[in-house]
Write a protein that holds these residues in place. Structure first.
Motif, PDB file in Angstrom:
ATOM      1  N   ASP A   1      47.546  28.812  48.452  1.00  0.00           N
ATOM      2  CA  ASP A   1      46.254  28.198  48.178  1.00  0.00           C
ATOM      3  C   ASP A   1      45.392  29.218  47.438  1.00  0.00           C
ATOM      4  N   SER A   2      45.512  29.253  46.122  1.00  0.00           N
ATOM      5  CA  SER A   2      44.881  30.286  45.317  1.00  0.00           C
ATOM      6  C   SER A   2      43.373  30.093  45.239  1.00  0.00           C
ATOM      7  N   PRO A   3      42.648  31.153  44.854  1.00  0.00           N
ATOM      8  CA  PRO A   3      41.197  31.025  44.677  1.00  0.00           C
ATOM      9  C   PRO A   3      40.802  29.944  43.679  1.00  0.00           C
ATOM     10  N   TRP A   4      41.654  29.650  42.689  1.00  0.00           N
ATOM     11  CA  TRP A   4      41.334  28.578  41.743  1.00  0.00           C
ATOM     12  C   TRP A   4      41.296  27.232  42.456  1.00  0.00           C
ATOM     13  N   HIS A   5      42.203  27.008  43.393  1.00  0.00           N
ATOM     14  CA  HIS A   5      42.181  25.768  44.172  1.00  0.00           C
ATOM     15  C   HIS A   5      40.922  25.701  45.022  1.00  0.00           C
ATOM     16  N   ARG A   6      40.560  26.830  45.600  1.00  0.00           N
ATOM     17  CA  ARG A   6      39.367  26.869  46.446  1.00  0.00           C
ATOM     18  C   ARG A   6      38.106  26.641  45.624  1.00  0.00           C
ATOM     19  N   LEU A   7      38.084  27.155  44.385  1.00  0.00           N
ATOM     20  CA  LEU A   7      36.944  26.917  43.507  1.00  0.00           C
ATOM     21  C   LEU A   7      36.825  25.434  43.179  1.00  0.00           C
ATOM     22  N   ARG A   8      37.937  24.798  42.891  1.00  0.00           N
ATOM     23  CA  ARG A   8      37.914  23.365  42.566  1.00  0.00           C
ATOM     24  C   ARG A   8      37.374  22.537  43.732  1.00  0.00           C
ATOM     25  N   ARG A   9      37.693  22.953  44.950  1.00  0.00           N
ATOM     26  CA  ARG A   9      37.243  22.209  46.130  1.00  0.00           C
ATOM     27  C   ARG A   9      35.842  22.597  46.567  1.00  0.00           C
ATOM     28  N   GLY A  10      35.234  23.564  45.880  1.00  0.00           N
ATOM     29  CA  GLY A  10      33.875  23.962  46.223  1.00  0.00           C
ATOM     30  C   GLY A  10      33.787  24.893  47.417  1.00  0.00           C
ATOM     31  N   GLU A  11      34.904  25.518  47.804  1.00  0.00           N
ATOM     32  CA  GLU A  11      34.912  26.406  48.957  1.00  0.00           C
ATOM     33  C   GLU A  11      34.410  27.805  48.614  1.00  0.00           C
ATOM     34  N   ILE A  12      34.482  28.181  47.358  1.00  0.00           N
ATOM     35  CA  ILE A  12      33.857  29.409  46.866  1.00  0.00           C
ATOM     36  C   ILE A  12      33.172  29.060  45.555  1.00  0.00           C
ATOM     37  N   ASP A  13      32.179  29.865  45.165  1.00  0.00           N
ATOM     38  CA  ASP A  13      31.511  29.560  43.896  1.00  0.00           C
ATOM     39  C   ASP A  13      32.117  30.385  42.766  1.00  0.00           C
ATOM     40  N   ARG A  14      31.796  29.987  41.546  1.00  0.00           N
ATOM     41  CA  ARG A  14      32.415  30.604  40.383  1.00  0.00           C
ATOM     42  C   ARG A  14      32.074  32.082  40.262  1.00  0.00           C
ATOM     43  N   ASP A  15      30.830  32.457  40.578  1.00  0.00           N
ATOM     44  CA  ASP A  15      30.429  33.858  40.456  1.00  0.00           C
ATOM     45  C   ASP A  15      31.243  34.749  41.381  1.00  0.00           C
ATOM     46  N   ARG A  16      31.490  34.258  42.600  1.00  0.00           N
ATOM     47  CA  ARG A  16      32.266  35.061  43.554  1.00  0.00           C
ATOM     48  C   ARG A  16      33.710  35.196  43.093  1.00  0.00           C
ATOM     49  N   LEU A  17      34.295  34.106  42.613  1.00  0.00           N
ATOM     50  CA  LEU A  17      35.652  34.178  42.095  1.00  0.00           C
ATOM     51  C   LEU A  17      35.724  35.120  40.906  1.00  0.00           C
ATOM     52  N   TRP A  18      34.764  35.011  40.001  1.00  0.00           N
ATOM     53  CA  TRP A  18      34.777  35.837  38.799  1.00  0.00           C
ATOM     54  C   TRP A  18      34.656  37.324  39.131  1.00  0.00           C
ATOM     55  N   GLU A  19      33.866  37.630  40.138  1.00  0.00           N
ATOM     56  CA  GLU A  19      33.716  39.021  40.562  1.00  0.00           C
ATOM     57  C   GLU A  19      35.057  39.597  41.010  1.00  0.00           C
TER      58      GLU A  19
END
Length: 305
Positions: free
Chosen positions: A197-215
């Motif tokens: 369950d990669s961070p990209w999947h979590r971003l799509r589901r709204g479980e993390i925000d884009r800024d946090r993933l990008w960091e």
């Protein structure tokens, strides 16, 4: 995936979680249409059509991500781009290590941390094949550390008489080594068909925000670029290119990660030219091991199954 398989998967997802299951199935149906478009896509350029002695691949690196940090790394000079031959690692390998380039392949040494080499290449297909992922996997980090690839690339540069050398790092592909967004990947528990369950999947589901993933994504890029710097000081090459096999989608057209779809943020990759000089300052510390790890487990852990 066939229609019947999609229906079966959808039924299972909805039983487990009606809201998330429905959303995931709709997304898979949408991707299915885009994947069909990918089979008709005729763009993309083979790296063998360009001039280089050493090609350093940063797995899943977006153009804009590398542009953000380029000023901090003197070896990253003038920026250019390439439309990749693939939207994923295996597609890149299949299109690059193709019969059309058989002659070039016979003079190419390939040092790779990406497990998809198992499905595309054999020892006789290229001049030398060093699959670092087979013996350099770090279970705690859940990926292949950059330094293991660096050390084997240094060894290849000093040992092989090649015309071209390809060095394929796994970073900045998630998981991020310095800034994990998950508990990491364990080859003993993953690869069971569900994948990671990669961070990209979590971003799509709204479980993390884009800024946090990008960091986290950017930290992983900086992590691997520090090793690229080490490599460039321990390798002799007049024409070195720093590029990527593919990029990532971060919500463009509703797509996340790097499924096999012909979208610009996935297909367009960076292309930086530099040079390398071997100062002899580093001696490689890792040697090839005859043990074979759980290949499918590693692929599943990386989210490739």
């Amino acid at each position: 995936m066939t229609v019947s398989e999609w229906i079966t998967d959808t039924a299972g997802r909805i039983r487990n979680d009606p809201i998330r299951g429905t959303a995931d199935s709709v997304y898979e149906l949408y991707l299915g249409g885009l994947r069909r478009a990918n089979t008709l896509y005729t763009g993309g350029e083979s790296v063998y059509n360009r001039d280089w002695d050493v090609l350093i691949l940063l797995d899943a690196c977006r153009v804009d991500l590398l542009e953000e940090v380029a000023a901090d790394y003197p070896f990253l000079g003038e920026a250019d781009t390439l439309t990749s031959a693939g939207s994923s690692s295996i597609e890149w390998m299949e299109q690059t290590f193709d019969e059309e380039y058989a002659e070039e392949m016979q003079t190419t040494a390939y040092v790779t941390g990406n497990p998809f080499s198992k499905r595309v290449l054999g020892n006789g297909d290229v001049l030398a094949l060093d699959e670092v992922w087979r013996y350099g996997w770090d279970d705690e980090a859940g990926t292949i550390p950059a330094r293991n690839v660096t050390d084997r690339a240094i060894a290849a540069g000093r040992e092989y008489d090649y015309e071209r050398l390809i060095v394929h790092y796994m970073q900045p592909h998630f998981p991020s080594v310095p800034d994990p967004l998950t508990d990491g990947m364990n080859t003993e528990t993953l690869g069971d068909g569900e994948g990671w369950d990669s961070p990209w999947h979590r971003l799509r589901r709204g479980e993390i925000d884009r800024d946090r993933l990008w960091e986290s994504y950017r930290s992983n890029l900086r992590y691997v670029l520090e090793d690229v710097d080490v490599l460039l000081r321990n390798l002799d090459a007049e024409r070195v290119v720093i590029s990527a096999d593919h990029g990532n989608a971060a919500g463009e057209w509703g797509v996340y990660g790097h499924p096999k779809v012909p979208l610009t943020p996935i297909r367009e990759v960076p292309w930086y030219e530099t040079t390398a000089t071997d100062t002899g300052e580093r001696d490689p510390e890792i040697e090839p091991d005859t043990e074979r790890g759980d290949i499918e487990g590693k692929l599943g852990a990386l989210g490739y199954l």
